[in-house]
Design an enzyme around this catalytic site. Structure first.
Site, PDB file in Angstrom:
ATOM      1  N   LYS A  93       0.862  -1.253   0.130  1.00 10.63           N
ATOM      2  CA  LYS A  93       0.069  -0.018   0.002  1.00 10.63           C
ATOM      3  C   LYS A  93       0.815   1.341   0.067  1.00 10.63           C
ATOM      4  O   LYS A  93       1.668   1.456   0.861  1.00 10.63           O
ATOM      5  CB  LYS A  93      -0.670   0.058   1.154  1.00 10.63           C
ATOM      6  CG  LYS A  93      -1.946   1.107   1.058  1.00 10.63           C
ATOM      7  CD  LYS A  93      -2.950   1.014   2.299  1.00 10.63           C
ATOM      8  CE  LYS A  93      -4.087   1.893   2.097  1.00 10.63           C
ATOM      9  NZ  LYS A  93      -3.827   3.071   1.633  1.00 10.63           N
TER      10      LYS A  93
ATOM     11  N   ARG B  19      -9.431  10.244  -6.219  1.00 11.66           N
ATOM     12  CA  ARG B  19     -10.495   9.852  -5.342  1.00 11.66           C
ATOM     13  C   ARG B  19     -11.611  10.464  -5.347  1.00 11.66           C
ATOM     14  O   ARG B  19     -12.843   9.576  -5.090  1.00 11.66           O
ATOM     15  CB  ARG B  19      -9.581   9.240  -4.070  1.00 11.66           C
ATOM     16  CG  ARG B  19     -10.676   8.780  -3.034  1.00 11.66           C
ATOM     17  CD  ARG B  19     -10.006   8.664  -1.754  1.00 11.66           C
ATOM     18  NE  ARG B  19     -10.875   8.260  -0.746  1.00 11.66           N
ATOM     19  CZ  ARG B  19     -10.772   7.453   0.149  1.00 11.66           C
ATOM     20  NH1 ARG B  19      -9.701   6.320   0.100  1.00 11.66           N
ATOM     21  NH2 ARG B  19     -11.618   7.078   1.010  1.00 11.66           N
TER      22      ARG B  19
END
Length: 571
Positions: free
Chosen positions: A241, A261
């Site tokens: 990540k 996002r």
């Protein structure tokens, strides 16, 4: 529909504080509109002219609005300003100044003129067109048009409320899931409304993604250990990540668009990604997701998110590109050469993605297929030693579920090893004036909330009074005063009354010593009227510009974090 009739509905929406009533008013409105009127109405009710991913703004400041009102009403700027100081609302100021009956314009006519104003480039051109529109409006019409242009409509209506109203239009609240899926696939609720009214519910059932319309991104659940990952997923894919900026890249022929996002069009931030897509991706059309992260070319070390996000600047991007080069670590593909592949298993989508990419700036994220918790632990520890955030685990046979948070994707982050299992993203819903030195700043603490997607509300979880510098507090007050309200927002659930209510818009990240139960806060409130609260919360950084209010930590996540915390306390 005449715009004046539309304004009557806006006033009804403004005057109600019940979310259920909001959806019923919207239903009454939308059922009386044509498909193209419904599309325009939905945008305007949300205070937009087009969805945010178009990046189209009015570009008209308060000063220009005051000048437009002055020229339209033949009243001196100083007098307009004086009235504005008294009302605190440019919409109310317009209503007080305008005496004419208006030309009884249609809803679509007003919308098209507003769209034309937003698309106009020069300030003078915008001003003249805005004055022309004001000249054709009655006092009540001008009130709402000015609020829309000023970005301060604030009716308390969110996407979920509109989705519920559209379900009623389709014939049953049970259609909410279908309509929400269509919205998640295109991020354009106006388009969904238009299609529903034009073609019926079958068109929504068969809705598919399109290049150029950002797909609302799939989200991950969280766990506290590798063992829980294996328990939930069995054999799974493990990716590292990255602490970068999640992006969604759309390519159609020679056109490339990049979205963040929160669905903002950030294409200008990544000129080298555009070049790479056009030079190396041997496909006609594609939509893929990845994590863009800047790095040090000399050491190979990745920079933190705060460095990458600085690319949001509008100027000198190419200079910044040279100073802070980046890589895009891709992890999923949703669409390729005209085919929506979101329903294919993750592992198949991953193989498709790997075949498309070459070894350049855009590369696949590091991934391993594992069966044992100890293997996950090794990958996790390696990621942490490299300064990365942690790992992501993915179900091998999972489809891509747009806009959903579920256990198809699971994240395990370094911060989960602390006393509180993670940092928490909260939404500011109000503030308190403060005492002592803070009283001089005009702000002492914030009332913050988390998101409950089950009923589309923001439920309070804490007051936050530390973590910001004196300068940041002052700046924060200025920002919040731009969105202050005279009453609690319809989507906010709070037992606490702050000195100033604000629109639930801005997200901040906080850390805390622990999560506790509290009768004062509404987050996750149970039958015994006890909610969840944060003990000794501190702000980390400033406003999260990459997140919308609905991207805040959810009630279910808080409950899970509380359970993790309680389990550790027993251990």
């Amino acid at each position: 529909m005449k715009f004046l009739e539309f304004v009557i509905y806006l006033r009804k929406l403004e005057e109600t504080s019940s979310r259920i009533e909001l959806s019923e008013i919207l239903y009454e409105l939308l059922k009386n509109l044509s498909p193209d009127e419904a599309k325009a109405a939905v945008y305007l009710i949300l205070g937009e002219i087009l969805p945010s991913f178009y990046g189209l703004e009015f570009g008209i400041s308060e000063k220009l609005i005051i000048e437009a009102l002055s020229k339209s009403t033949k009243v001196k700027v100083s007098e307009v300003t004086s009235i504005y100081k008294k009302t605190g609302d440019l919409g109310e100021t317009a209503k007080e100044l305008i005496k004419r009956e208006g030309k009884n314009l249609d809803l679509l006519g007003v919308y098209k003129e507003l769209l034309d104003i937003a698309k106009s480039r020069g300030t003078l051109d915008k001003l003249m067109k805005f004055i022309s529109l004001i000249n054709a409006l009655s006092p009540n019409e001008a009130k709402y048009v000015v609020r829309i242009v000023d970005g301060k409509l604030r009716l308390g209506v969110g996407d979920a409320t509109i989705i519920e109203a559209l379900a009623l239009i389709a014939g049953s609240r049970s259609y909410k899931t279908l309509i929400e899926r269509a919205y998640n696939l295109c991020s354009d609720i106006g388009l969904v409304a238009e299609k529903l009214l034009l073609e019926g519910i079958d068109s929504i059932k068969n809705f598919s993604i399109q290049v150029g319309y950002p797909v609302r991104m799939a989200l991950a659940e969280r766990v506290s250990s590798p063992e829980e990952i294996i328990k939930r997923l069995g054999e799974c894919a493990i990716e590292v990540k990255y602490d970068g900026m999640r992006i969604q890249v759309h390519k159609n022929g020679s056109q490339v668009h990049i979205y963040s996002r929160n669905l903002e069009n950030v294409t200008h931030m990544f000129p080298e990604v555009i070049d790479e897509c056009l030079k190396t991706l041997r496909v006609e059309s594609i939509i893929f997701e990845g994590e863009a992260i800047t790095y040090n070319e000399d050491t190979g070390e990745f920079y933190p998110f705060q460095i990458t996000i600085q690319r949001k600047r509008k100027y000198d991007i190419h200079k910044y590109v040279q100073e802070y080069p980046l890589k895009v670590f891709t992890f999923d593909v949703l669409y390729i050469n005209g085919e929506d592949i979101t329903q294919k298993p993750f592992i198949e989508r991953r193989k498709i993605l790997e075949k498309v990419l070459t070894n350049g700036l855009i590369i696949p994220s590091e991934m391993n297929i594992v069966k044992e918790a100890r293997d996950i632990q090794k990958i996790f520890e390696k990621a942490i030693s490299q300064g990365l955030e942690g790992i992501m685990a993915k179900r091998l046979d999972a489809p891509y579920v747009a806009g959903s948070r579920n256990y198809n994707w699971i994240k395990l982050k370094r911060s989960y090893k602390g006393s509180l299992a993670d940092t928490i993203d909260v939404v500011i819903v109000g503030y308190f004036y403060g005492k002592g030195l803070r009283a001089k700043l005009g702000i002492g603490s914030l009332l913050v909330a988390i998101y409950n997607p089950n009923n589309d509300t923001f439920e309070t979880i804490s007051k936050v009074g530390s973590g910001f510098s004196e300068h940041e507090w002052t700046h924060l007050k200025d920002i919040l005063d731009e969105i202050k309200l005279t009453h609690k927002h319809a989507r906010v659930n709070s037992l606490i009354e702050p000195d100033v209510w604000v629109e639930p818009k801005y997200v901040i990240t906080v850390t805390a010593d622990e999560i506790t139960r509290s009768p004062l806060h509404t987050a996750g409130r149970d039958m015994e009227d006890t909610g969840y609260a944060l003990r000794f919360p501190r702000a980390l950084g400033f406003i999260r510009s990459d997140k919308n209010a609905e991207d805040a930590t959810t009630v279910d996540e808080i409950i899970k974090l509380y359970q993790i915390q309680q389990k550790r306390a027993i251990e």
